[in-house]
Design a protein around this motif. Sequence first.
Motif, short mmCIF file in Angstrom:
data_model
loop_
_atom_site.label_atom_id
_atom_site.label_comp_id
_atom_site.label_asym_id
_atom_site.label_seq_id
_atom_site.Cartn_x
_atom_site.Cartn_y
_atom_site.Cartn_z
N LEU A 1 0.92 -0.92 -0.10
CA LEU A 1 0.15 -0.03 0.25
C LEU A 1 1.06 1.29 -0.04
CD1 LEU A 1 -2.97 -1.28 2.81
CD2 LEU A 1 -2.70 -0.89 0.52
N VAL A 2 2.52 1.58 0.87
CA VAL A 2 2.75 2.40 0.98
C VAL A 2 3.41 2.68 0.06
CG1 VAL A 2 4.27 3.86 2.97
CG2 VAL A 2 2.65 2.42 3.90
N HIS A 3 4.23 2.08 -0.62
CA HIS A 3 5.02 2.20 -1.88
C HIS A 3 4.52 1.55 -2.66
CE1 HIS A 3 7.68 2.22 1.64
NE2 HIS A 3 7.78 0.24 1.92
N GLY A 4 3.69 0.91 -2.84
CA GLY A 4 3.10 -0.49 -4.27
C GLY A 4 2.28 0.85 -5.29
N VAL A 5 1.32 1.17 -4.39
CA VAL A 5 0.44 1.61 -4.69
C VAL A 5 0.38 3.03 -5.10
CG1 VAL A 5 -2.47 2.31 -4.11
CG2 VAL A 5 -1.81 -0.66 -3.81
N TYR A 6 1.02 3.50 -3.70
CA TYR A 6 1.33 5.39 -3.46
C TYR A 6 2.07 5.75 -4.78
CZ TYR A 6 3.56 9.53 -2.05
OH TYR A 6 3.59 11.05 -2.39
N LEU A 7 3.35 4.66 -4.60
CA LEU A 7 4.38 5.40 -5.95
C LEU A 7 3.79 5.21 -7.16
CD1 LEU A 7 7.98 4.25 -4.26
CD2 LEU A 7 6.70 6.32 -4.86
N GLY B 1 -7.30 9.05 -11.99
CA GLY B 1 -8.06 8.30 -11.57
C GLY B 1 -7.01 6.97 -10.25
N LEU B 2 -5.54 7.35 -11.58
CA LEU B 2 -4.22 6.97 -10.84
C LEU B 2 -3.57 7.50 -9.07
CD1 LEU B 2 -1.93 6.98 -14.21
CD2 LEU B 2 -2.70 4.86 -12.26
N ALA B 3 -3.81 9.28 -9.75
CA ALA B 3 -3.36 10.41 -8.20
C ALA B 3 -4.39 9.77 -6.76
CB ALA B 3 -3.58 12.12 -8.72
N LEU B 4 -5.39 9.77 -7.58
CA LEU B 4 -6.57 9.16 -6.55
C LEU B 4 -5.99 7.34 -6.36
CD1 LEU B 4 -10.21 10.40 -8.11
CD2 LEU B 4 -8.82 11.32 -6.28
N ALA B 5 -5.71 6.65 -6.35
CA ALA B 5 -5.50 5.57 -5.83
C ALA B 5 -4.29 5.77 -5.60
CB ALA B 5 -4.83 4.96 -7.09
N ALA B 6 -3.12 6.43 -5.96
CA ALA B 6 -2.25 6.80 -5.12
C ALA B 6 -2.86 7.53 -3.90
CB ALA B 6 -0.98 8.18 -5.22
N LEU B 7 -3.69 7.57 -3.65
CA LEU B 7 -3.97 8.67 -3.04
C LEU B 7 -4.38 7.46 -1.50
CD1 LEU B 7 -5.63 11.11 -0.39
CD2 LEU B 7 -7.09 10.70 -2.14
N ALA C 1 0.64 8.59 -13.19
CA ALA C 1 0.23 9.39 -13.35
C ALA C 1 0.71 10.32 -13.59
CB ALA C 1 -0.84 10.62 -11.88
N ILE C 2 2.69 11.58 -13.63
CA ILE C 2 3.23 12.33 -14.10
C ILE C 2 3.30 11.78 -15.63
CG2 ILE C 2 4.94 13.27 -13.46
CD1 ILE C 2 4.84 13.16 -10.60
N ALA C 3 4.15 10.10 -15.33
CA ALA C 3 4.40 9.78 -16.71
C ALA C 3 2.80 10.16 -17.43
CB ALA C 3 5.02 8.09 -16.35
#
Length: 303
Positions: free
Chosen positions: A86-92, A165-171, A98-100
């Motif tokens: 969660l902390v590393h995989g989903v967030y990063l 959606g990717l940024a929300l997943a990171a959140l 999202a940036i890419a």
Amino acid sequence: MTVQATTAAAGGRPDWVRLMPGVFVLLWSTGFIGAKYGLPYAEPLTFLLVRLGLVAVILGLVALVTGAPWPKSWAEAGRIALAGLLVHGVYLTGVFCAIAKGMPAGVTALIVGIQPLLTAALSGPLLGERVSGRQWMGFLMGLAGVGLVVGEKLHFDSTDALGIGLALAALLGITFGTLYQKRHGTAMDLRSGAAIQYAATAAVLAVLAPLFETMRIDWTGEFVFALLWLSFVLSVGAIFLLFLLIRRGAAARVASLFYLVPPVTAVIAWAMFGERLGLLALSGMALAVAGVALVNRSAKRAA
């Protein structure tokens, strides 16, 4: 001044403990800078696979050499691995992808910056922590400050739904990862536990990266610098500080520190890339700092 005197002057806490939140914010804020340097030379999943795989090997060796204790059961190891995913995989993965995909870093930072409010809302029912009215006021001040800092960079008309959606997943990843770590992982050894978390995330990325990317890397000086910085300063230094802060304080209080990340990132971007800081951004930084101070002061009074 002796160590004992310094500790007593700090109210029972040594100076290095008092500096931990500020150092964490500074290190965490460089993550967007590192991504800006490295992503032009590698696809996001491939970049993260190399980064997290490298850190997993290094920390695994450190844990073995220093005799760090390992989990006593597979169930305990599984809980540690899940927090890492969660902390590393989903967030990063969410932030990098999202940036890419072309999403502005400021918009990504703003979406992820909602984390303190979400953490505060969930820490009560999930952890039994009480969030006072003054703390809620501080959270709202911080959110408003973050919005002012990155408001000039918002271009939702040019951002597709996938990037949001990717940024929300990171959140969601960093929020639930923080709460899960607070509930199930506070007793883990940081050396062996972090090695397990990075190894588990790298294993998942090793499956996903070949499926969705070419896995081509341009080994330029910029990429190597970004890789080393993100691997050791972020994935080791900042993450260790985060887990130490979670261990020492309430989850909602620790989460309030993330409000300072977009303003500090803006300052670093101004210093390194010449990005202008207008009056609106400066006002937002001041508001975010005031909000975090209110949250932490209220938490100290409640304690």
